[in-house]
Scaffold this active site. Structure first.
Site, mmCIF file in Angstrom:
data_model
loop_
_atom_site.group_PDB
_atom_site.id
_atom_site.type_symbol
_atom_site.label_atom_id
_atom_site.label_comp_id
_atom_site.label_asym_id
_atom_site.label_seq_id
_atom_site.Cartn_x
_atom_site.Cartn_y
_atom_site.Cartn_z
ATOM 1 N N ASN A 168 -41.049 17.058 -75.982
ATOM 2 C CA ASN A 168 -41.094 17.892 -74.767
ATOM 3 C C ASN A 168 -39.445 18.544 -74.736
ATOM 4 O O ASN A 168 -38.455 17.826 -74.379
ATOM 5 C CB ASN A 168 -40.826 16.970 -73.715
ATOM 6 N N ARG A 201 -45.113 19.461 -75.827
ATOM 7 C CA ARG A 201 -45.499 19.953 -74.243
ATOM 8 C C ARG A 201 -45.056 21.481 -74.472
ATOM 9 O O ARG A 201 -43.944 21.764 -74.357
ATOM 10 C CB ARG A 201 -44.857 19.203 -73.475
ATOM 11 N N HIS A 211 -47.929 20.789 -64.192
ATOM 12 C CA HIS A 211 -48.126 19.312 -64.394
ATOM 13 C C HIS A 211 -49.565 18.976 -64.451
ATOM 14 O O HIS A 211 -50.134 17.823 -64.357
ATOM 15 C CB HIS A 211 -47.904 18.480 -62.906
ATOM 16 N N ASN A 247 -39.670 15.109 -58.973
ATOM 17 C CA ASN A 247 -38.530 15.978 -58.639
ATOM 18 C C ASN A 247 -39.138 17.689 -58.491
ATOM 19 O O ASN A 247 -39.043 18.188 -57.225
ATOM 20 C CB ASN A 247 -37.339 15.972 -59.675
ATOM 21 N N GLY A 248 -39.970 17.736 -59.398
ATOM 22 C CA GLY A 248 -41.002 18.860 -58.987
ATOM 23 C C GLY A 248 -42.336 18.188 -58.752
ATOM 24 O O GLY A 248 -42.736 17.003 -58.774
ATOM 25 N N ARG A 283 -36.440 22.752 -54.874
ATOM 26 C CA ARG A 283 -37.489 23.923 -54.576
ATOM 27 C C ARG A 283 -38.031 23.940 -53.200
ATOM 28 O O ARG A 283 -38.586 22.867 -52.630
ATOM 29 C CB ARG A 283 -38.529 24.081 -55.773
ATOM 30 N N ASP A 290 -32.428 13.094 -54.177
ATOM 31 C CA ASP A 290 -33.177 12.218 -54.539
ATOM 32 C C ASP A 290 -33.706 11.245 -53.419
ATOM 33 O O ASP A 290 -32.858 10.931 -52.587
ATOM 34 C CB ASP A 290 -32.058 11.179 -55.471
ATOM 35 N N PHE A 291 -34.979 10.748 -53.387
ATOM 36 C CA PHE A 291 -35.511 10.142 -52.206
ATOM 37 C C PHE A 291 -34.957 8.772 -51.965
ATOM 38 O O PHE A 291 -35.075 8.184 -51.152
ATOM 39 C CB PHE A 291 -37.181 10.255 -52.633
ATOM 40 N N ARG A 292 -34.491 8.071 -53.059
ATOM 41 C CA ARG A 292 -33.783 7.029 -52.894
ATOM 42 C C ARG A 292 -32.586 7.207 -51.928
ATOM 43 O O ARG A 292 -32.581 6.459 -50.890
ATOM 44 C CB ARG A 292 -33.265 6.298 -54.323
ATOM 45 N N ILE A 334 -41.846 9.743 -57.078
ATOM 46 C CA ILE A 334 -41.725 9.395 -55.700
ATOM 47 C C ILE A 334 -43.194 8.653 -55.487
ATOM 48 O O ILE A 334 -43.333 7.691 -54.945
ATOM 49 C CB ILE A 334 -41.605 10.444 -54.696
ATOM 50 N N GLY A 335 -44.259 9.187 -55.720
ATOM 51 C CA GLY A 335 -45.547 8.700 -55.818
ATOM 52 C C GLY A 335 -45.800 7.421 -56.421
ATOM 53 O O GLY A 335 -46.346 6.598 -55.573
ATOM 54 N N GLU A 391 -47.617 11.317 -69.110
ATOM 55 C CA GLU A 391 -47.806 12.669 -69.822
ATOM 56 C C GLU A 391 -47.700 12.618 -71.315
ATOM 57 O O GLU A 391 -48.307 13.261 -72.178
ATOM 58 C CB GLU A 391 -46.820 13.634 -69.261
HETATM 59 P P1 AMP Z 1 -39.794 12.514 -61.610
HETATM 60 O O1 AMP Z 1 -39.444 14.024 -61.661
HETATM 61 O O2 AMP Z 1 -41.281 12.132 -61.792
HETATM 62 O O3 AMP Z 1 -38.969 11.727 -62.894
HETATM 63 O O4 AMP Z 1 -39.154 11.783 -60.466
HETATM 64 C C1 AMP Z 1 -38.140 11.675 -60.109
HETATM 65 C C2 AMP Z 1 -37.661 11.535 -58.466
HETATM 66 O O5 AMP Z 1 -38.519 10.309 -58.306
HETATM 67 C C3 AMP Z 1 -36.298 11.106 -58.114
HETATM 68 O O6 AMP Z 1 -35.500 12.464 -57.939
HETATM 69 C C4 AMP Z 1 -36.434 10.458 -56.759
HETATM 70 O O7 AMP Z 1 -36.588 11.541 -55.845
HETATM 71 C C5 AMP Z 1 -37.611 9.679 -56.899
HETATM 72 N N1 AMP Z 1 -37.595 8.391 -57.150
HETATM 73 C C6 AMP Z 1 -37.290 7.653 -58.404
HETATM 74 N N2 AMP Z 1 -37.265 6.155 -58.096
HETATM 75 C C7 AMP Z 1 -37.778 6.195 -56.663
HETATM 76 C C8 AMP Z 1 -37.751 4.875 -55.765
HETATM 77 N N3 AMP Z 1 -37.451 3.679 -56.146
HETATM 78 N N4 AMP Z 1 -37.650 5.359 -54.477
HETATM 79 C C9 AMP Z 1 -38.003 6.450 -54.028
HETATM 80 N N5 AMP Z 1 -37.803 7.347 -54.992
HETATM 81 C C10 AMP Z 1 -37.818 7.308 -56.050
#
Ligand code: AMP
Length: 399
Positions: free
Chosen positions: A7, A93, A182, A213-214, A243, A286-288, A334-335, A386
């Site tokens: 990727n 990818r 995606h 993030n996306g 975004r 970042d949702f954390r 996040i999901g 993926e």
């Molecule tokens: P991805 O782009 O799928 O790798 O997701 C990354 C994003 O997932 C990060 O920027 C966070 O916002 C979110 N994330 C990762 N771990 C957690 C967590 N334990 N609780 C809440 N959000 C999380």
């Protein structure tokens, strides 16, 4: 047969080696800051689980990055392969396949040309993906390669879902339409959801919420994607890390005038400086961090609330588009990780007869059933993969 999954981004390269027969992950890693100072390669041998090994090393270009990856994979001490002959095929990818690619394709000169032709639709991504293909071709000339497109799964969308209400010449001349992204994740998770609920894929109405993030949502009806929230580019749809997602397009000219910016500069703000990052008053994307601030920081709360509200609105509209929904699946960073965000989204969905098991929703697992047994719609958190999906496609086309 081992598959090397690549990727390639503009300055990074993620890789995995997967045994396609057992679907076991053998090694993974990441090259960062390619072409810049402080480049590094992170490598993990997953057979012996020796942990992450990080090496700072000059990486002037992607060819050098691929060369370092191949050296790491065949390293006498930490490698997982005796020689490069043990790589049966490479899966790449590719972000944008335009309308040409409705499924994955074995890479030939014609396929490379076709990817180049649609590069103006993904100017940041496709050229980087092509560099990855070139680098692998140079270092592993006889090894078959497959292109797996982020857009392909969404090519089943009907015209009414993918056309913008714009002069038709924009579509005819420039292929301006909704493509969606995606796709590999939406495809993998919707199929996995069917497997988990034990029903045929082509009998289910599924909404996949890929929240990372996306972020994007897709409606998968009877085994086919019928709508998705991203458009010509990944900017449309949900509020994301940085975004904006959907907005009134007149804002672009308005802000350009107020701030003496070009349209391109405003669009760059919409891509890189907006989303929950902007709504949280630049606290974080970042949702954390946002969850931590939810109780005491007004803007962290606003960012999460607006994000969840937008997801709930998309779920509502896709339920209408499919005249119902059987399964809702949450995936990506996040999901998969945030029961808090899943819970907030689900608060809007009582009208669908959804009942949530709060205790299960608080857990984290690769597959988590978060609805109760008597819920009218089954809701899951399903870890996306993926790379495995790319390895499967690559294997299917080259074995
Ligand atoms: P991805 O782009 O799928 O790798 O997701 C990354 C994003 O997932 C990060 O920027 C966070 O916002 C979110 N994330 C990762 N771990 C957690 C967590 N334990 N609780 C809440 N959000 C999380």
């Amino acid at each position: 047969m081992n598959i090397l999954v690549i990727n390639c981004g503009s300055s990074s390269l993620k890789f995995q080696v997967i045994d396609a027969e057992t679907e076991k992950l053998l090694a993974k890693g990441l090259c960062e800051r390619i072409g810049m100072d402080g480049a590094s390669i992170t490598y993990e041998n997953k057979v012996e689980n020796t942990g992450k090994e990080v090496n700072e090393t000059p990486m002037p270009d992607h060819k050098q990055a691929v060369s370092l990856v191949l050296n790491a994979l065949t390293n006498e001490k930490t490698g997982v392969l005796k020689s490069l002959d043990e790589i049966g095929a490479v899966g790449h990818r590719i972000v944008h396949g335009g309308e040409k690619f409705t499924s994955s394709a074995v890479i030939t000169d014609e396929v490379v040309e076709a990817i180049k032709e649609v590069s103006d639709l993904a100017p940041l991504h496709n050229p980087a993906n092509l560099i990855g293909i070139d680098a692998c071709k140079a270092l592993m000339p006889g090894t078959p390669m497959v292109a797996v497109f982020d857009t392909a799964f969404h090519q089943t969308m009907p015209e009414k879902a993918y056309m913008y209400a714009l002069p038709l010449s924009y579509y005819r001349d420039y292929k301006v339409r909704r493509y969606g992204f995606h796709g590999t994740s939406h495809s993998y998770v919707s199929k996995k959801a069917a497997e988990i609920v034990g029903k045929p894929y082509d009998s289910l109405k599924t909404i996949v919420c890929h929240l990372g993030n996306g972020a994007s949502v897709s409606a998968v009806c009877c085994g086919k994607c019928v709508d998705t929230s991203m458009g010509l580019t990944p900017l449309e749809g949900l509020i994301m890390g940085t975004r904006s997602g959907d907005l009134d397009p007149a804002i672009i000219e308005f802000i350009a005038g107020k701030e003496n910016k070009t349209a391109a500069e405003v669009v760059s703000v919409l891509n890189k400086k907006s989303g929950v990052f902007a709504l949280s008053d630049e606290l974080s994307s970042d949702f954390r961090d946002l969850e931590e601030g939810y109780e005491n920081n007004h803007y962290a709360k606003l960012a999460i609330d607006a994000f969840c509200y937008r997801v709930a609105k998309y779920i509502g509209s896709y339920t209408a588009a499919m005249n119902g929904v059987d399964v809702i699946a949450f995936t990506a960073g996040i999901g998969e990780n945030s029961g808090f965000v899943r819970g907030k989204i689900m608060e809007y969905l009582g009208y669908l007869g959804i009942k949530i098991n709060a205790e299960e929703n608080g857990k984290r697992d690769d597959v988590l059933k978060i609805s109760t047994d008597d819920s009218k719609v089954q809701v899951y958190s399903i870890a996306t993969n993926e790379e495995l999906a790319i390895a499967r496609e690559t294997y299917a086309l080259t074995k």
